[in-house]
Design a protein around this motif. Structure first.
Motif: not given
Length: 71
Positions: A40, A44-45, A52
């Motif tokens: 996820f 997302s990043h 992360y």
């Protein structure tokens, strides 16, 4: 986190008493969820983000602790 404590040694010894079926169950489900969290954050990043890298480091620490317990 980090420093070895007396209770760490006791926990490792006591974890040897956990039935293999329980260890396998716990290991499988905890690792699946940690992988889901990391996935996820990756989506997302991105893999190059600070978020992360921090979360990946924490997850690796959790996995290391689980491994010490035989999970």
């Amino acid at each position: 986190m980090g420093a070895e404590m007396k209770m760490d040694t006791v926990a490792v010894i006591e974890a040897e008493k956990i039935p293999e079926a329980c260890k396998t169950y716990l290991s499988h489900h905890i690792r699946n969820e940690l992988t889901s969290i990391l996935g996820f954050i990756l989506l997302s990043h991105g893999e190059d983000s600070e978020v992360y890298r921090v979360i990946e480091t924490r997850i690796q620490h959790i996995i290391s602790d689980l491994t010490r317990l035989g999970l």
